[in-house]
Design an enzyme around this catalytic site. Structure first.
Site, PDB file in Angstrom:
ATOM      1  N   PHE A   8      64.570  60.541  93.362  1.00 16.40           N
ATOM      2  CA  PHE A   8      63.266  60.464  94.035  1.00 16.40           C
ATOM      3  C   PHE A   8      62.150  60.403  93.006  1.00 16.40           C
ATOM      4  CE2 PHE A   8      60.327  62.114  97.556  1.00 16.40           C
ATOM      5  CZ  PHE A   8      60.403  60.927  98.262  1.00 16.40           C
ATOM      6  N   GLY A   9      62.321  59.507  92.027  1.00 20.21           N
ATOM      7  CA  GLY A   9      61.257  59.235  91.060  1.00 20.21           C
ATOM      8  C   GLY A   9      60.369  58.127  91.601  1.00 20.21           C
ATOM      9  N   ALA A  10      59.798  57.334  90.698  1.00 16.79           N
ATOM     10  CA  ALA A  10      58.850  56.296  91.108  1.00 16.79           C
ATOM     11  C   ALA A  10      59.489  55.311  92.094  1.00 16.79           C
ATOM     12  CB  ALA A  10      58.330  55.549  89.881  1.00 16.79           C
ATOM     13  N   ILE A  11      60.726  54.877  91.800  1.00 19.16           N
ATOM     14  CA  ILE A  11      61.364  53.891  92.678  1.00 19.16           C
ATOM     15  C   ILE A  11      61.746  54.520  94.021  1.00 19.16           C
ATOM     16  CG2 ILE A  11      63.371  52.365  92.955  1.00 19.16           C
ATOM     17  CD1 ILE A  11      63.195  51.884  89.920  1.00 19.16           C
ATOM     18  N   GLU A 147      70.792  43.984  94.229  1.00 13.81           N
ATOM     19  CA  GLU A 147      69.785  42.972  93.902  1.00 13.81           C
ATOM     20  C   GLU A 147      68.710  43.524  92.969  1.00 13.81           C
ATOM     21  OE1 GLU A 147      69.496  39.627  94.761  1.00 13.81           O
ATOM     22  OE2 GLU A 147      67.724  39.657  93.475  1.00 13.81           O
ATOM     23  N   LYS A 223      71.190  43.655  81.661  1.00 13.91           N
ATOM     24  CA  LYS A 223      70.965  42.785  82.813  1.00 13.91           C
ATOM     25  C   LYS A 223      71.840  41.531  82.767  1.00 13.91           C
ATOM     26  CE  LYS A 223      66.346  44.537  83.784  1.00 13.91           C
ATOM     27  NZ  LYS A 223      64.938  44.489  83.341  1.00 13.91           N
TER      28      LYS A 223
END
Lengths: 341, 341
Positions: A8-11, A147, A223
């Protein structure tokens, strides 16, 4: 559809915000998307009728811990929430760890074992043990979508696998890190040296306090491993990537490149089984020459030929956008099945 | 999955070629894609065990008519084939007619009534009566997909509706016609006037013998109507579009635009319920400034912000690529349902 947010951080907060704001839209077009649990490293909040997402964000921002959510908060750990709380999907959005993949790897595998679908933005486990994860998901008959792990809001994995279905992807080249693209763009446009451009990126919050993974090319390397495995069916890990960062690029090099009709970009490339990350010359009028923090990817395919996509590679709401599209896909697939039952 | 190809011109042959070449790949990854009938304006060829697609292309190219396919060829009309031949999907690829939408409209509606899914590249019926088609498909419980109708191999409709699911699409701007983009690029790079550039495009087979629909902007207009209806849920027809072509653009105008950091492109735009096609100034470093016959589209969305996609807008194999992705989607959806039965 019942959802558990793990991390439950920024994202995580971005996902909560989007699910709150889109609630009516989702209900009208798909169905009820209910967050029944949120966890962070301190504990969790659980409500099978659906948590109040605005209250959850407020509690996290004022007290630092979701366990302080009134009445429904507790010290219950993420792994136990994944095991014990009834839900359809786990959204794994703890911080990425490119060395161990933890705690995300354990969270994801435990979700599969408990017949929960998984959506993640977490590069760590995907870059380290993609095959194992995919096989576990298959074994337990659940969906596994990610995604958001590459390119943030820029459509890339589902674009290649679904929108371009039937095409063989022959190669992928792209700018997959917004921080380095911002730095190189600044150096090119204003003649700044690397250190000055980096300092400015830090001040603007574009570069992290420790920007090593970005500027040394490791983030891009993770990535392209994810793309190589998930889109092209290869079996690579981050150790298979030849990596070179942008710390040695000078404004003079950019000036000379410009004079000859080129620019310099940190390119991640997958071609003929080889994975490379390094600064490359890119023609100024190439679609790969995108500016600022933008990300871009060029697919070379057998039928559609070249397809290029450009988008925002980072940001909580942009990342939540990709997570939401995966959640909708899972909802639609489950629903197609249930219609027949 | 059993497929009927209705229309056997350049695109039809492209689809046949791709289905032939990808047969093993499709079998391995999805299932058996069998073409059980092909029709053209002269007649048809039918074989419920699957036609020999290479032979079909050869017959068409040497005799001009699919009805000459050995033993299985006949004068049976498209509409009767749609009614009588057992199949899962009809691929409608007769030439587009932007005035009546025929014969595609009748073919598509008849397919729905006979419980056949439809994939089409045909702009006519989509630009004229989108809502009617979608409602008929829904009524009969079949799928209706048309990725190939806009932008050829460039992912656009399914990208916006599926890969970006959950996003509200606020506006779309793009270059959706490769012929005009080729002409403007030539005029810009070589200082040619419009007529000379058009002549060259004709000689290269890029412009059609009668290029009116392209250079007057009607082709682009039809495409933005399709995008407005299918992606943004509007109810527009081609009469709602303000259209201006590129015939008045001079090399001097391009030169002056360049001097100020711009280029001129024929842009189709949907914004705040208004549909416009006209030559517009585009900044030279904008992702919309793509060259040659390339197509490009920029979506402005609420979560992912701007997303840009670039690809090949025409060509038989490129168009077949989009049709194939729709066929795979239908196969996968049917198969998800059947697994449960």
């Amino acid at each position: 559809m019942k959802i558990i947010l793990v991390g439950f951080g920024a994202i995580g907060k971005g996902v909560a915000k989007v699910l709150h704001e889109k609630r009516d839209y989702l209900k009208k077009n798909y169905g009820d998307f209910k967050v029944v649990a949120i966890t962070d490293s301190s504990g969790s909040a659980i409500d099978e009728n659906g948590l109040d997402l605005i209250k959850a964000i407020e509690v996290k921002e004022t007290t630092g811990s979701i366990k302080n959510y009134p009445e429904k908060g507790s010290k219950m750990k993420s792994i136990d929430v994944i095991r014990e709380v009834k839900a359809d999907v786990v959204v794994e959005i703890t911080p990425s760890n490119l060395e161990t993949g933890e705690p995300a790897k354990t969270h994801i595998l435990e979700s599969f074992r408990n017949k929960k679908h998984v959506v993640t933005a977490n590069k760590g486990p995907l870059a380290l043990c993609y095959k194992e994860l995919v096989e576990e998901a298959k074994k337990h008959g659940v969906m596994f979508r990610h995604e958001a792990s590459v390119g943030g809001a820029m459509p890339i994995i589902n674009l290649a696998k679904e929108t371009l279905a039937g095409n063989e992807i022959l190669s992928i080249r792209g700018i997959l890190n917004g921080t380095t693209n911002y730095i190189l763009t600044k150096m090119e446009k204003e003649g700044l040296d690397f250190e000055t451009a980096l300092k400015e990126a830090k001040e603007l919050g574009i570069a992290e306090t420790d920007p090593t993974q970005d500027i040394e090319g490791l983030d891009t390397a993770a990535k392209i491993v994810i793309l190589a495995n998930s889109i092209m069916g290869l079996e690579k890990t981050i150790k298979d990537v030849k990596v070179k960062g942008i710390t040695k690029i000078t404004p003079e090099a950019l000036f000379l490149a410009n004079k000859r009709g080129y620019t310099i970009k940190l390119i991640g490339q997958i071609k003929e089984n080889h994975l490379i990350v390094e600064p490359m010359l890119v023609p100024i009028d190439s679609p790969l020459n995108v500016k600022g923090t933008l990300n871009v990817a060029m697919f070379e395919t057998d039928l559609a030929r070249e397809v290029v996509v450009v988008g925002r590679g980072a940001g909580p709401i942009e990342t939540a956008s990709a997570i939401l599209s995966d959640l909708i896909h899972i909802y639609t697939t489950i629903n197609t099945k249930q219609k027949i039952k």
